[in-house]
Design an enzyme around this catalytic site. Structure first.
Site, PDB file in Angstrom:
ATOM      1  CG  HIS A 188      -2.054  -1.064   0.763  1.00 27.56           C
ATOM      2  ND1 HIS A 188      -1.998  -2.341   1.222  1.00 27.56           N
ATOM      3  CD2 HIS A 188      -3.081  -1.000  -0.112  1.00 27.56           C
ATOM      4  CE1 HIS A 188      -2.978  -3.022   0.665  1.00 27.56           C
ATOM      5  NE2 HIS A 188      -3.644  -2.236  -0.140  1.00 27.56           N
ATOM      6  CB  CYS A 513      -8.819  -1.632  -9.723  1.00 30.91           C
ATOM      7  SG  CYS A 513      -9.317  -2.817  -8.467  1.00 30.91           S
TER       8      CYS A 513
HETATM    9  C1  PEP Z   1      -5.598  -5.456  -5.288  1.00 30.01           C
HETATM   10  O1  PEP Z   1      -5.490  -6.260  -4.364  1.00 30.01           O
HETATM   11  O2  PEP Z   1      -5.151  -5.649  -6.439  1.00 30.01           O
HETATM   12  C2  PEP Z   1      -6.296  -4.169  -5.054  1.00 30.01           C
HETATM   13  C3  PEP Z   1      -6.559  -3.344  -6.050  1.00 30.01           C
HETATM   14  O3  PEP Z   1      -6.613  -3.842  -3.774  1.00 30.01           O
HETATM   15  P1  PEP Z   1      -5.514  -3.309  -2.722  1.00 30.01           P
HETATM   16  O4  PEP Z   1      -4.247  -3.064  -3.488  1.00 30.01           O
HETATM   17  O5  PEP Z   1      -6.068  -2.095  -2.104  1.00 30.01           O
HETATM   18  O6  PEP Z   1      -5.406  -4.457  -1.769  1.00 30.01           O
END
Ligand code: PEP
Ligand code: MG
Length: 599
Positions: A188, A513
């Protein structure tokens, strides 16, 4: 000169003086028995720490207005609350142990009771107590909070690690680049760093120890290289490369206002991933067709959280409503996908990320995180759903559920939604009952059973970051295994293919995403699978738009087919990259792109 290599996080060449954020000790609570007469002295220390925190709160109150002021005021009241203080004193005297240990235990017991009440007001009180007495604990332990205001503008910041909640304070200082000893490419912190568009390299061995403050550093974010005290020739070469990058950037920027259309006229929608309401405007400026992922957990993070220090705050319904409404209004009817709270795991959201039982988890990434956590805290979840439905009348909202593994989770969410809708109707509050409700496909369970999920969801969005982590069993944040974390592993690509196929068969939209969508090769592969909606950090949109528009649908389909070919082995990154470059080289790529990609 010294060259240190790490993981590339965000491209670009940054040059400046190093500034090292001092490493902080882990937050460990000492435990020892007190001798005769020591209890009174320890209690005095506690009162002294309470006084210091109280004075700091007074100063913060003077500088703050609005919601922030309300929070500080409630913290000040908590600090003066005699009920908590008296019961702590009884517990402390009976235990015969030091005050830090007694405070930690008593805090844990009190907040567990409040959280177990399933009453949002009490849950909120638990968060406030945890936050304010967490500060008292920091005081007792002598831990200093780092003052990000000390970072000079344009500095190349080096640190061991940072928390996602440090990002706003850090980027407010406008550093030139960021270099961390820890962190993974899809964690993150990496995601937030990309959103800020600052050249960055993570997992640079001992970055905070081997780079002294004040020395000249050049950082190449695209290659993951850090040059400490570079010689004049190296520096000149890197700065020449920066000029080339700038020309490329100007080229990409030109395409910002145009739609993303492949050479044969296929429209691909490029959306932005955001973590805060304010980022929506930037997404529009970068030419986003909408918001593909609003990570709402970042609303819940407290800038002051650090290490094990508590600090998450409950975001009030009105505050959430305002944030969602702002994004919907800024996007003027374009689709806005807002994901419900995805706390826990590597996303530390203070006390919200804790399991409801309060017990520490052995393995938080497989524990009570994300939708599992919110379904066990329906009071908190309903506040978010109310805020979302209230905001639904202000634009084109889609609600997305994270980390789904079973249909029972989807039906539980739908039940809560019906409940919230009934409440809003009874209160005469307008909402859009037709707001689409979809899910993230980011676990093998969701991907392989996506045909079953497609019957109960209005859309899918593939999260390649967690899908890779859970498919391969490799922690996305851990630099020690980062070379094994492979988004282009055949298994991951197959799961995306299965999901896209099941969505198309069921007639529901599918987008991606995860970080793969924002990498040129990844975007080409996904478009080649027939996915026409990709969501990424806003600064990446112009580049993806430009490069996809140089390719045609048959070329992209060929690339996807080849990437999935069994004879290529289990890792397809090399294949995808080579094919992608080959396609660009054969096409009409402009000179600036050719020289940047060595075509
Ligand atoms: C993912 O896991 O690819 C996602 C878009 O969610 P996050 O990165 O917030 O876990
Ligand atoms: Mg995820």
């Amino acid at each position: 000169m010294r060259i240190i290599t790490g993981i590339p996080i965000f491209g670009g060449i940054a040059s400046g003086d190093a500034f090292v954020i001092p490493d902080r000790p882990e937050y460990t609570i000492p435990k020892y028995a007190l001798g005769p007469g020591e209890a009174e002295k320890d209690w005095e220390r506690f009162l002294g720490a309470v006084k210091t925190v109280g004075e700091a709160l007074e100063a913060e109150l003077l500088r703050t207005s609005g919601e922030g002021r309300l929070i500080f005021e409630s913290h000040r009241m908590m600090l003066q609350d005699t009920v908590f203080r008296d019961s702590l004193r009884v517990f402390f005297e009976q235990s015969g142990l030091n005050i830090e240990y007694a405070l930690d235990r008593h805090l844990g017991a009190t907040t567990r009771i409040l959280r177990g009440s399933n009453n949002p007001v009490f849950e909120e009180r638990a968060d406030d107590i945890t936050d304010v007495f967490g500060r008292v604990m920091q005081e007792l332990l002598g831990n200093e909070q780092f003052d990000f205001g000390r970072i000079p503008q344009g500095a190349i910041v080096a640190a061991r690690k940072l928390r996602p909640s440090d990002v706003p304070a850090l980027f407010k200082r406008r550093p030139g680049g960021l270099c961390l000893a820890e962190g993974g490419a899809s964690g993150h912190l990496a995601i937030l760093t990309r959103a800020c568009g600052i050249p960055a390299v993570f997992a640079v061995p001992n970055a905070h120890r081997v780079i002294p403050t004040g020395v000249k550093v050049i950082l190449n974010g695209a290659e993951g290289k850090v040059y400490v005290e570079p010689g004049p020739q190296t520096a000149a070469g890197l700065l020449e490369q920066r000029r080339r990058d700038e020309r490329l950037l100007a080229l990409f920027r030109d395409s910002r206002s145009k739609p993303c259309v492949t050479r044969d006229g296929r429209r691909i929608f490029l959306l932005a991933n955001i973590g805060k309401g304010e980022e929506a405007l930037e997404a529009l400026e970068e030419g986003a067709d909408g918001i593909g992922l609003f990570r709402t957990e970042f609303l819940f993070m407290d800038e002051r959280a650090w290490g094990r220090s508590p600090g998450g705050k409950l975001v009030h319904e009105d505050e959430q409503y305002e944030a969602y409404k702002t994004v919907l209004e800024v996007m003027q009817g374009r689709p806005v996908t807002i994901r419900t709270l995805d706390a826990g795991g590597d996303k530390f959201v203070g006390s919200l990320g804790e399991s409801p039982s309060g017990a520490p988890e052995e393995n938080p990434l497989l524990g009570e995180r994300s939708i599992r956590l919110t379904l066990r805290r329906p009071g908190l979840f309903k506040i978010q759903l109310r805020a979302l439905y209230r905001a639904s009348v202000h634009g084109n909202l889609r609600i997305m559920i994270p980390l789904v593994v079973s249909l029972a989770e989807v039906t539980a969410v739908r039940r809560l939604i019906r409940n919230v809708q009934k409440q809003l109707a009874a209160e005469n509050i307008p909402f859009n009952p037709k707001t689409p409700v979809g899910m993230m496909v980011e676990t093998p369970a969701a991907a392989l059973s996506s045909d079953a999920f497609a019957r109960h969801c209005d859309f899918f969005s593939v999260g390649t970051n967690d899908l890779t982590q859970y498919s391969l069993g490799i922690d996305r944040e851990n630099p020690a295994v980062s070379s094994l974390y492979d988004e282009y592993h055949l298994t991951v690509l197959r799961m995306i293919q299965i999901t896209a196929g099941n969505a198309l068969a069921a007639g529901i939209p599918v987008s991606v995403c995860g970080e793969m969508a924002g990498a040129p090769e990844g975007a080409a592969f996904l478009a080649g699978l027939g996915i026409d909606s990709l969501s990424m950090a806003a600064p990446l949109i112009p580049r993806i738009k430009h490069t996809l528009s140089l390719l045609s649908s048959p070329d992209l389909a060929l690339l996807a087919r080849e990437a999935l070919a069994v004879h290529r082995g289990t890792s397809s990154f090399g294949t995808v990259r080579k094919l992608y470059k080959g396609l660009l080289a054969a096409g009409s790529a402009p000179e600036a792109l050719r020289s940047a990609y060595d075509l």
